[in-house]
Motif scaffolding. Structure first.
Motif, PDB file in Angstrom:
ATOM      1  N   ASN A   1      77.352  79.200  10.455  1.00  0.00           N
ATOM      2  CA  ASN A   1      76.533  78.170   9.591  1.00  0.00           C
ATOM      3  C   ASN A   1      76.950  79.313   7.941  1.00  0.00           C
ATOM      4  N   ASN A   2      77.721  79.293   7.770  1.00  0.00           N
ATOM      5  CA  ASN A   2      78.382  80.432   6.335  1.00  0.00           C
ATOM      6  C   ASN A   2      77.873  81.338   6.303  1.00  0.00           C
ATOM      7  N   LYS A   3      77.528  82.516   7.260  1.00  0.00           N
ATOM      8  CA  LYS A   3      77.024  83.974   7.672  1.00  0.00           C
ATOM      9  C   LYS A   3      75.026  83.526   7.546  1.00  0.00           C
ATOM     10  N   GLU A   4      75.002  82.338   7.710  1.00  0.00           N
ATOM     11  CA  GLU A   4      73.238  82.510   7.769  1.00  0.00           C
ATOM     12  C   GLU A   4      73.323  82.587   9.046  1.00  0.00           C
ATOM     13  N   GLY A   5      73.515  82.537  10.156  1.00  0.00           N
ATOM     14  CA  GLY A   5      73.913  83.358  11.720  1.00  0.00           C
ATOM     15  C   GLY A   5      72.969  81.789  12.128  1.00  0.00           C
ATOM     16  N   GLY A   6      72.973  81.944  13.881  1.00  0.00           N
ATOM     17  CA  GLY A   6      72.766  81.036  14.495  1.00  0.00           C
ATOM     18  C   GLY A   6      72.652  81.680  15.411  1.00  0.00           C
ATOM     19  N   MET A   7      71.564  81.480  17.178  1.00  0.00           N
ATOM     20  CA  MET A   7      71.347  81.346  18.024  1.00  0.00           C
ATOM     21  C   MET A   7      71.257  81.001  19.339  1.00  0.00           C
ATOM     22  N   TRP A   8      71.195  81.035  20.106  1.00  0.00           N
ATOM     23  CA  TRP A   8      71.551  80.062  21.607  1.00  0.00           C
ATOM     24  C   TRP A   8      71.083  80.902  22.712  1.00  0.00           C
ATOM     25  N   LEU A   9      70.785  79.926  23.413  1.00  0.00           N
ATOM     26  CA  LEU A   9      70.353  80.957  24.709  1.00  0.00           C
ATOM     27  C   LEU A   9      71.135  80.145  25.788  1.00  0.00           C
TER      28      LEU A   9
END
Length: 196
Positions: free
Chosen positions: A160-168
């Motif tokens: 996301n344009n270096k905003e970051g994101g997480m998953w499990l």
């Protein structure tokens, strides 16, 4: 309420750890090496109850994650539909009364994301956007209800344009559902949801 405070504290800790690293000048190879060393860092551990209440949700969430890892929008759509059904089948009344309202809100939100994923087989990037939001809901649900296996929160700073994101994931192995084959190993384990 306690779970919300824990979640907020962990989010602030995660944000603080991320804010200390400048990834803007890293190329892909440096990032891969950095992620390998990140695997050795301390991760936070949240103890959760050992229950099967959310097993169907977890199974279908993991199937969806795997489809996105494999860049398979059609399979992600069918897994999203199965996950939608699993949310619909979840029996909130079996949960403690003090958690039922929060769980209902989580499930309503998560169901919308699963439905969007199921309806957009031709747009995997749109599916991935909803998967990232869905992942937060599934984590919140697992913290409240428990799980039948240990789960790991994995964070990709490039998403996301270096905003970051997480998953499990049910494994510490990094297989990135946001980038699939483009950047499979982007990410690091930040938290373990450990069955007690």
């Amino acid at each position: 309420m306690k779970s919300k405070i824990i979640t907020i504290c962990l989010a602030l800790i995660s944000w603080g750890a991320f804010a200390q690293h400048d990834h803007s000048n890293m190329n892909h190879n440096n990032m891969m090496n950095s992620n390998m060393s990140d695997q050795n860092k301390e991760m936070s551990v949240v103890n959760i109850d050992n229950t099967k209440a959310a097993s169907s949700i977890i199974d279908n969430y993991l199937a969806l994650k795997t489809a996105l890892v494999k860049d398979n929008g059609d399979k992600a759509a069918s897994s999203g539909g199965a996950l939608y059904d699993a949310f619909d089948d979840f029996n909130i009344s079996n949960q403690p009364a003090e958690h039922q309202k929060e769980l209902k809100n989580i499930i309503v939100d998560a169901s919308e994301h699963a439905e969007h994923i199921s309806e957009n087989s031709g747009d995997i990037e749109h599916q991935r956007e909803h998967f990232e939001l869905l992942s937060k809901d599934v984590e919140d649900l697992i913290v409240i209800t428990g799980a039948d296996r240990n789960m790991f929160q994995i964070y990709c700073p490039m998403y996301n344009n270096k905003e970051g994101g997480m998953w499990l994931s049910d494994s510490r192995e990094i297989k990135n559902p946001f980038y699939g084959s483009k950047m499979m190993k982007c990410g690091n384990v930040q938290k373990e949801l450990a069955v007690k």
